[in-house]
Design an enzyme around this catalytic site. Structure first.
Site, PDB file in Angstrom:
ATOM      1  N   ARG A 135       2.006   8.792  -6.198  1.00  0.00           N
ATOM      2  CA  ARG A 135       1.478  10.086  -6.683  1.00  0.00           C
ATOM      3  C   ARG A 135       1.711  10.382  -8.164  1.00  0.00           C
ATOM      4  O   ARG A 135       1.177  11.347  -8.682  1.00  0.00           O
ATOM      5  CB  ARG A 135       2.034  11.261  -5.860  1.00  0.00           C
ATOM      6  CG  ARG A 135       1.712  11.197  -4.381  1.00  0.00           C
ATOM      7  CD  ARG A 135       0.227  11.389  -4.117  1.00  0.00           C
ATOM      8  NE  ARG A 135      -0.042  11.476  -2.689  1.00  0.00           N
ATOM      9  CZ  ARG A 135      -1.061  10.876  -2.089  1.00  0.00           C
ATOM     10  NH1 ARG A 135      -1.912  10.150  -2.780  1.00  0.00           N
ATOM     11  NH2 ARG A 135      -1.264  11.007  -0.803  1.00  0.00           N
ATOM     12  N   HIS A 155     -10.865  -0.602   0.692  1.00  0.00           N
ATOM     13  CA  HIS A 155     -10.770   0.517   1.638  1.00  0.00           C
ATOM     14  C   HIS A 155     -12.125   0.578   2.330  1.00  0.00           C
ATOM     15  O   HIS A 155     -13.097   1.081   1.777  1.00  0.00           O
ATOM     16  CB  HIS A 155     -10.465   1.805   0.860  1.00  0.00           C
ATOM     17  CG  HIS A 155     -10.544   3.061   1.676  1.00  0.00           C
ATOM     18  ND1 HIS A 155      -9.455   3.859   1.924  1.00  0.00           N
ATOM     19  CD2 HIS A 155     -11.586   3.672   2.297  1.00  0.00           C
ATOM     20  CE1 HIS A 155      -9.816   4.902   2.661  1.00  0.00           C
ATOM     21  NE2 HIS A 155     -11.114   4.815   2.893  1.00  0.00           N
ATOM     22  N   ASN A 204      -6.523   8.886   7.032  1.00  0.00           N
ATOM     23  CA  ASN A 204      -7.747   8.133   6.802  1.00  0.00           C
ATOM     24  C   ASN A 204      -7.403   6.672   6.523  1.00  0.00           C
ATOM     25  O   ASN A 204      -6.671   6.402   5.578  1.00  0.00           O
ATOM     26  CB  ASN A 204      -8.500   8.726   5.608  1.00  0.00           C
ATOM     27  CG  ASN A 204      -9.886   8.147   5.483  1.00  0.00           C
ATOM     28  OD1 ASN A 204     -10.439   7.648   6.456  1.00  0.00           O
ATOM     29  ND2 ASN A 204     -10.433   8.173   4.286  1.00  0.00           N
ATOM     30  N   HIS A 231       0.831  -1.204   0.000  1.00  0.00           N
ATOM     31  CA  HIS A 231       0.000   0.000   0.000  1.00  0.00           C
ATOM     32  C   HIS A 231       0.867   1.257   0.000  1.00  0.00           C
ATOM     33  O   HIS A 231       1.253   1.761   1.047  1.00  0.00           O
ATOM     34  CB  HIS A 231      -0.897  -0.023   1.242  1.00  0.00           C
ATOM     35  CG  HIS A 231      -2.055   0.903   1.164  1.00  0.00           C
ATOM     36  ND1 HIS A 231      -3.307   0.577   1.606  1.00  0.00           N
ATOM     37  CD2 HIS A 231      -2.155   2.175   0.701  1.00  0.00           C
ATOM     38  CE1 HIS A 231      -4.125   1.595   1.423  1.00  0.00           C
ATOM     39  NE2 HIS A 231      -3.448   2.582   0.881  1.00  0.00           N
ATOM     40  N   ASP A 264      -8.697   2.372  -3.405  1.00  0.00           N
ATOM     41  CA  ASP A 264      -8.236   2.966  -2.144  1.00  0.00           C
ATOM     42  C   ASP A 264      -8.366   4.483  -2.119  1.00  0.00           C
ATOM     43  O   ASP A 264      -8.024   5.172  -3.065  1.00  0.00           O
ATOM     44  CB  ASP A 264      -6.785   2.598  -1.870  1.00  0.00           C
ATOM     45  CG  ASP A 264      -6.313   3.221  -0.571  1.00  0.00           C
ATOM     46  OD1 ASP A 264      -6.881   2.890   0.470  1.00  0.00           O
ATOM     47  OD2 ASP A 264      -5.409   4.072  -0.615  1.00  0.00           O
ATOM     48  N   ASP A 300       0.756   2.537   3.713  1.00  0.00           N
ATOM     49  CA  ASP A 300      -0.150   3.614   3.287  1.00  0.00           C
ATOM     50  C   ASP A 300       0.614   4.938   3.199  1.00  0.00           C
ATOM     51  O   ASP A 300       0.086   5.999   3.555  1.00  0.00           O
ATOM     52  CB  ASP A 300      -1.369   3.742   4.207  1.00  0.00           C
ATOM     53  CG  ASP A 300      -2.492   4.560   3.570  1.00  0.00           C
ATOM     54  OD1 ASP A 300      -2.357   4.965   2.393  1.00  0.00           O
ATOM     55  OD2 ASP A 300      -3.495   4.798   4.252  1.00  0.00           O
TER      56      ASP A 300
END
Lengths: 310, 425
Positions: B57, B174, B273, B53, B147, B300
């Site tokens: 970008r 997610h 989150n 995960h 996600d 993440d």
């Protein structure tokens, strides 16, 4: 006192009493004057930084600062980071560069004053941040209660309405409990935060059960967006269950007072005949707001009562 | 230049000291001729870490991270493979985008990049993306995820779970009920009430996990849960596994270490989150990772430029960087506490995530014949996290200023060092 007033939790019992006593002295000092001005903050600059429209709170702070002879700049920040205007940080740096001694901030985001305090050297006063706190409102409410009833300690005070989204409720629960009052928040369960049972107050869903033992009742405004947000079935049902009308008011003890931070929805959370009754302190609250905000600015910005510090 | 290497005195999985030999991209049994020697006395060797995960970008937000900078950060953190999440701009929902991301990874050469394909077109939750085309592409996608958004429509989720069976794929969910988390800012609990921030209740995660366990069982598919964050989610995953269902789950380093009281600062570096939860949740997550209920640690890693974090809380972006701190945070949360040994860390950060992502050349035993994807760790050194010194283009680490145990000294990707002496090789 701390350098900033961000939360009612920043105030110890002694701090809170000092603010209330100072507010009383402000009233006395101004009472005999034809020109309602004290020289204590001459040469200091107070910025009213309002990201949300609030004519009454901004005006109250402005009058308070001017009565202390401070220079007041009203900085109505239209944009915010949310609406892609200038960022809060850039606004803070601008105010810092202009040499403000104190910033009074109103913002729609909870915690915005905390961030601001991070970026500037002057004192920050929280004039309402999102659904978080409004500490000077709590101070003026405590001041009003004390003037009407002579004390705060030991009183039973009910705070009624949208506790979940109310910055007035948060600050009042903290401050009034610090001052020794027994606070009960009253609301439909949908308008109470999940963690409310850890707050220093009692919780009730039943207004009629709470009123007969309440020395003061504080009615919270029902924001328009809540009326359609599914928190309760209809405005009428809310009003029937949690509104203060004349019949309910009659169940209050004889000397109890009725408070509202304004602006009111007459006929929703409070009936007109209650708002205009002798128990109502609503107009006094506005007047007391100026005194209390004078005291806060004076104590935070280090003025001197006799002007000797000039 | 893959080269030949002799790693002397190293302790595989924290066991007894030995010497490992690397040649031709593999671990070999004897010292290769002309091998360069590394004195690894006191160091631990683990199979190269695999992140299920990662937000790289690129394409779209190269101001926050690029494939090159993100994978270098990964290598410095001991990773030899990362799964690049699909929420880029354009979204990785077609073969062209996943192939581009995969190629950028190959060109950078710091780390194997396994693109994650979006489950639905544009992450919009309306129509399945061309999952088969992404699976058949050069990127060989096996993990699919929306996600950042939950695949909320139960029928669409069912179809996705079924469809990916054709190419041994997995849907990584997610888990976040959108209606229960409208405008949510932090964990719903005592702190959200005090701070006046809209709550993100645990039930919004748990309700989706419960539903998707049942769906996966019904259609006989495997399902993976991203970043589980609550004690209740742990109970549900434990229950599903006890039924023999093919359910896996990951936890982030930050959810193993940080709690929601940090939000009281209103510093958006703690905004993430799913949100930081309570001490009881942290305890449950650690125990679940220790007993294997949670299969994997996944970072993440979510880089954001400074201006998206230096704001009031509500305006700030969700997410934290994690690649360069993950192993140290896991060491602090799991090894220092006695919950996992280093073999256990290797299992949760390499072996199992490699299995879930279907990466045959990662997470292999440290023995001759295995691909030489490995990391050397100094377990005894402590270091202080300084966000100004990162290979990641972004600085939004919630661990700034914290002293953490264990440091990555060297990382080998297919026999070639990507990191040596704790620096890019």
């Amino acid at each position: 006192m701390n350098r900033h007033l961000l939360s009612a939790a920043d105030l110890s019992r002694d701090d809170a009493l000092l603010v209330l006593d100072t507010a009383a002295e402000m009233d006395v000092a101004l009472a005999g004057r034809s020109i309602k001005k004290l020289p204590t903050l001459r040469g200091r600059t107070v910025v009213n930084l309002f990201f949300e429209d609030s004519t009454r709170t901004r005006t109250s702070f402005e009058v308070a600062a001017k009565r202390l002879s401070a220079d007041v700049i009203n900085f109505a920040a239209k944009g915010s980071s949310v609406s892609k205007g200038e960022s809060l940080k850039d606004t803070a740096l601008t105010l810092e560069a202009m040499g403000s001694d104190g910033v009074v901030i109103r913002h729609s985001a909870s915690g915005a004053p905390h961030r601001l305090a991070h970026w500037i050297r002057g004192s920050v006063v929280n004039a309402g941040d999102g659904t978080h706190e409004h500490p000077t409102q709590a101070l003026l409410d405590a001041y009003t209660i004390r003037r009407r009833t002579g004390r705060v300690e030991g009183l039973n005070i009910a705070i009624v309405g949208d506790v979940l989204h109310s910055r007035v409720a948060r600050s009042n629960v903290l401050l009034l409990s610090t001052l020794g009052a027994e606070v009960t928040v009253v609301a439909p369960p949908t308008l109470l935060p999940v963690g409310v049972h850890s707050w220093p107050c009692a919780v009730s869903y039943d207004l009629d059960a709470v009123l007969p033992k309440s020395d003061a009742v504080m009615m919270l405004r029902v924001q328009h967006e809540r009326m359609t947000g599914g928190f309760f079935p209809t405005v009428r049902e809310y009003s029937r269950r949690y509104g203060l009308d004349a019949i309910r008011m009659a169940s209050l003890p004889e000397d109890s007072i009725v408070m509202h931070p304004g602006p009111m929805n007459r006929g929703v959370e409070i009936a007109a005949e209650v708002a205009d009754s002798v128990r109502s302190t609503i107009v006094e609250q506005v007047a007391n707001g100026v005194s209390v905000r004078m005291a806060v600015l004076y104590l935070l910005l280090g003025g001197a009562m006799d002007g000797a510090a000039e | 230049m893959s080269g030949a290497w002799e790693i002397k005195g190293v302790r595989p999985l924290g066991g007894d000291p030995t010497t490992l030999y690397v040649e031709g991209g593999e671990l070999v049994g004897e010292r290769p001729a002309g091998a360069q020697s590394i004195d690894a006395d006191g160091l631990i060797a683990l199979p190269g870490l695999v992140d299920l995960h990662t937000h790289l970008r690129e394409p779209g937000r190269e101001d926050a991270e690029t494939v090159a900078t993100g994978t270098l950060a990964a290598a410095l953190g001991g990773f030899t493979a990362v799964h690049a999440m699909a929420n880029t701009d354009p979204v990785a929902d077609v073969a062209g985008v996943v192939e581009q991301v995969w190629r950028l990874g190959e060109e950078a050469g710091h780390c194997e990049v396994r693109p994650v394909g979006a489950v639905t077109v544009g992450l919009a939750g309306k129509q399945l993306a061309e999952l088969g085309a992404m699976a058949d592409s050069a990127a060989r996608v096996r993990v699919f995820s929306d996600d950042g958004k939950c695949v909320h429509d139960p029928l669409l989720m069912r179809r996705a779970l079924e469809y990916v069976k054709a190419f041994d794929g997995v849907v990584a969910q997610h888990a976040q009920d959108p209606r229960l988390t409208e405008n949510a800012q932090m964990n719903e609990g005592e702190w959200s009430g005090v701070l006046g921030l809209a709550g993100w209740p645990a039930v919004a995660e748990e309700a989706i996990i419960a539903r998707d366990c049942l769906l996966a069982a019904h259609v006989g598919s495997r399902v993976h849960f991203c970043h589980v964050s609550t004690a209740g989610s742990v109970e549900l995953v434990r229950w599903a596994k006890s039924k023999g269902w093919d359910v896996t789950a990951e936890v982030t380093p930050h959810h193993l270490f940080l709690t929601d009281d940090l939000v009281a600062s209103y510093d958006p570096v703690f905004k993430v989150n799913p949100p930081l939860r309570t001490e009881a949740d942290v305890t449950a997550l650690r125990e679940a990772l220790a007993d294997g209920t949670i299969d994997a640690v996944a970072t993440d890693h979510a880089p954001h430029p400074l201006e998206d974090k230096e704001t009031e809380w509500a305006a700030a972006a969700f997410g934290m960087t994690g690649l360069e701190t993950a192993l140290s945070v896991v060491a602090a949360a799991m090894v220092d506490t006695g919950l996992l040994d280093w073999a256990g860390v290797a299992d949760r950060m390499s072996v199992r995530p490699a299995q879930i992502g279907r990466l045959p050349r990662h997470g292999q035993p440290l023995e001759p014949g295995s691909t030489a994807n490995l990391v050397l760790v100094d377990p005894d050194v402590r270091w202080t996290v300084d966000p100004r010194i990162t290979a990641s283009r972004s600085r939004n680490t919630p661990f700034a200023g914290r002293e953490l145990p264990a440091r990555v000294i060297a990382t080998f990707l297919r026999g070639r060092p990507t990191v040596l002496d704790g620096k890019p090789a």
